[in-house]
Scaffold this motif. Structure first.
Motif, short mmCIF file in Angstrom:
data_model
loop_
_atom_site.label_atom_id
_atom_site.label_comp_id
_atom_site.label_asym_id
_atom_site.label_seq_id
_atom_site.Cartn_x
_atom_site.Cartn_y
_atom_site.Cartn_z
N SER A 1 -7.21 -0.25 -4.14
CA SER A 1 -6.29 -0.95 -3.60
C SER A 1 -6.75 -1.22 -2.06
N ILE A 2 -6.91 -2.49 -1.60
CA ILE A 2 -7.36 -2.86 -0.40
C ILE A 2 -6.46 -3.64 0.45
N ALA A 3 -6.10 -3.21 1.40
CA ALA A 3 -5.14 -3.82 2.34
C ALA A 3 -5.46 -4.22 3.58
N VAL B 1 0.41 6.98 -6.50
CA VAL B 1 -1.09 8.09 -6.26
C VAL B 1 -0.26 9.30 -6.49
N TYR B 2 0.71 9.67 -5.58
CA TYR B 2 1.19 10.83 -5.18
C TYR B 2 1.73 11.48 -6.36
N GLU C 1 5.03 11.53 2.40
CA GLU C 1 5.51 11.48 4.04
C GLU C 1 4.71 11.39 5.12
N ASP C 2 3.73 12.36 4.97
CA ASP C 2 2.65 12.47 5.99
C ASP C 2 1.62 11.18 5.67
N ALA C 3 1.57 10.86 4.49
CA ALA C 3 0.54 9.89 4.13
C ALA C 3 1.00 8.58 4.73
N ARG C 4 2.40 8.38 4.80
CA ARG C 4 2.92 7.10 5.29
C ARG C 4 2.64 7.10 6.92
N LEU D 1 0.96 -1.32 0.05
CA LEU D 1 -0.02 0.10 0.00
C LEU D 1 0.89 1.39 0.04
N ARG D 2 2.01 1.26 0.68
CA ARG D 2 2.94 2.29 0.78
C ARG D 2 3.49 2.60 -0.86
N THR D 3 3.61 1.33 -1.58
CA THR D 3 4.11 1.80 -3.01
C THR D 3 3.15 2.13 -3.81
#
Length: 278
Positions: free
Chosen positions: A208-210, A156-157, A266-269, A149-151
């Motif tokens: 994307s479902i995680a 997306v960003y 980075e804030d999203a992570r 999901l991070r990838t």
């Protein structure tokens, strides 16, 4: 015949006594761990917790069970310090009489070295293994992993930056959280399998479902006119499916919320990490 009946009653009595001892130990351990600083009560209970309690009640060697718990804690996102503090709480419970108010003082330095070592090495091995073997799907639910999901968020960003629009305008994160604090054994695992099935059924258009934790699943989806309706439908279906298990049916309703994605990746992570432990 009389002898068999008496033996049967004795066996049932032993089994009931063991079950009661397991419940008491688990409850005391959870209370002590939360008092010692466990931050997210809903993700404390894992199947490996029950394995440790079973070994303790049988007065068996705890090393293997604690190694299993250490690995499970790492995989669920718990830090090493939090994992070892939880182990110190277990040691305090096992070596302290039950007090009148139920509170037990935890000494992080009192737990035996061999038990700390077993849990710490397993935690470290699982953490390093996650980096070495970044699987894209989680085995039990077949949902995407936190790493994948991070990838996907990175993609997306980057797309949003090229288009010159904020990610919060194009995508949203739906978070599904279950309160499994009172659920034990395989019912905990079944709950997330049911959640996974519902999310795949409702969000079947490439979202994307995680799975982010023992009781947290998320959907990264585009913001479209039907997103809210699908989210509500997913919540209704999850609630309905959980009724198949008496343990799950008696618990609280699933908590669904939409998280606004921040402007910076980075804030999203960081947001994903917070969500995984909620």
């Amino acid at each position: 015949m009389t002898v068999r009946e008496a033996g049967s009653r004795a066996h049932r009595g032993d089994a009931e006594g063991t079950a009661h001892a397991l419940r008491v130990l688990r409850a005391r351990w959870r209370t002590a761990s939360i008092a010692a600083g466990w931050r997210f009560p809903s993700d404390w209970g894992l199947p490996e917790v029950d394995d440790v309690c079973s070994s303790a009640v049988r007065e068996a060697d705890l090393t293997a069970a604690l190694a299993g718990l250490g690995r499970a804690r790492a995989e669920s996102g718990a830090g090493l310090d939090e994992t070892l503090t939880d182990l110190a709480a277990l040691h305090a419970v096992l070596t302290t009489e039950d007090s009148r108010d139920g509170l037990i003082a935890t000494d992080p330095n009192a737990a035996p070295t061999q038990l700390l070592r077993a849990a710490a090495l397993a935690w470290a091995d699982a953490s390093c293994g996650e980096l070495r073997n970044a699987e894209t799907t989680e085995n039990l639910t077949s949902l995407s992993t936190h790493a994948y999901l991070r990838t996907r968020l990175g993609e997306v960003y980057r797309q949003a930056a090229r288009a010159g629009v904020p990610v919060s305008d194009t995508h949203a994160l739906l978070v599904v959280t279950l309160d499994l604090s009172s659920v034990t054994g395989w019912s905990r695992l079944m709950a997330m399998v049911l959640v996974a099935d519902v999310l795949r059924e409702v969000f079947d258009g490439g979202e994307s479902i995680a799975i982010l934790g023992p009781s947290v699943a998320v959907v990264l989806a585009e913001r479209d006119p039907f997103f809210g309706d699908r989210a509500l439908h997913a919540g209704w279906l999850v609630t309905e499916r959980l009724t198949v298990d008496p343990q799950l049916a008696s618990g609280q309703r699933p908590w669904l919320r939409v998280e606004r994605l921040p402007d910076a990746q980075e804030d999203a992570r960081a947001l994903l990490h917070r969500v995984s432990r909620a």
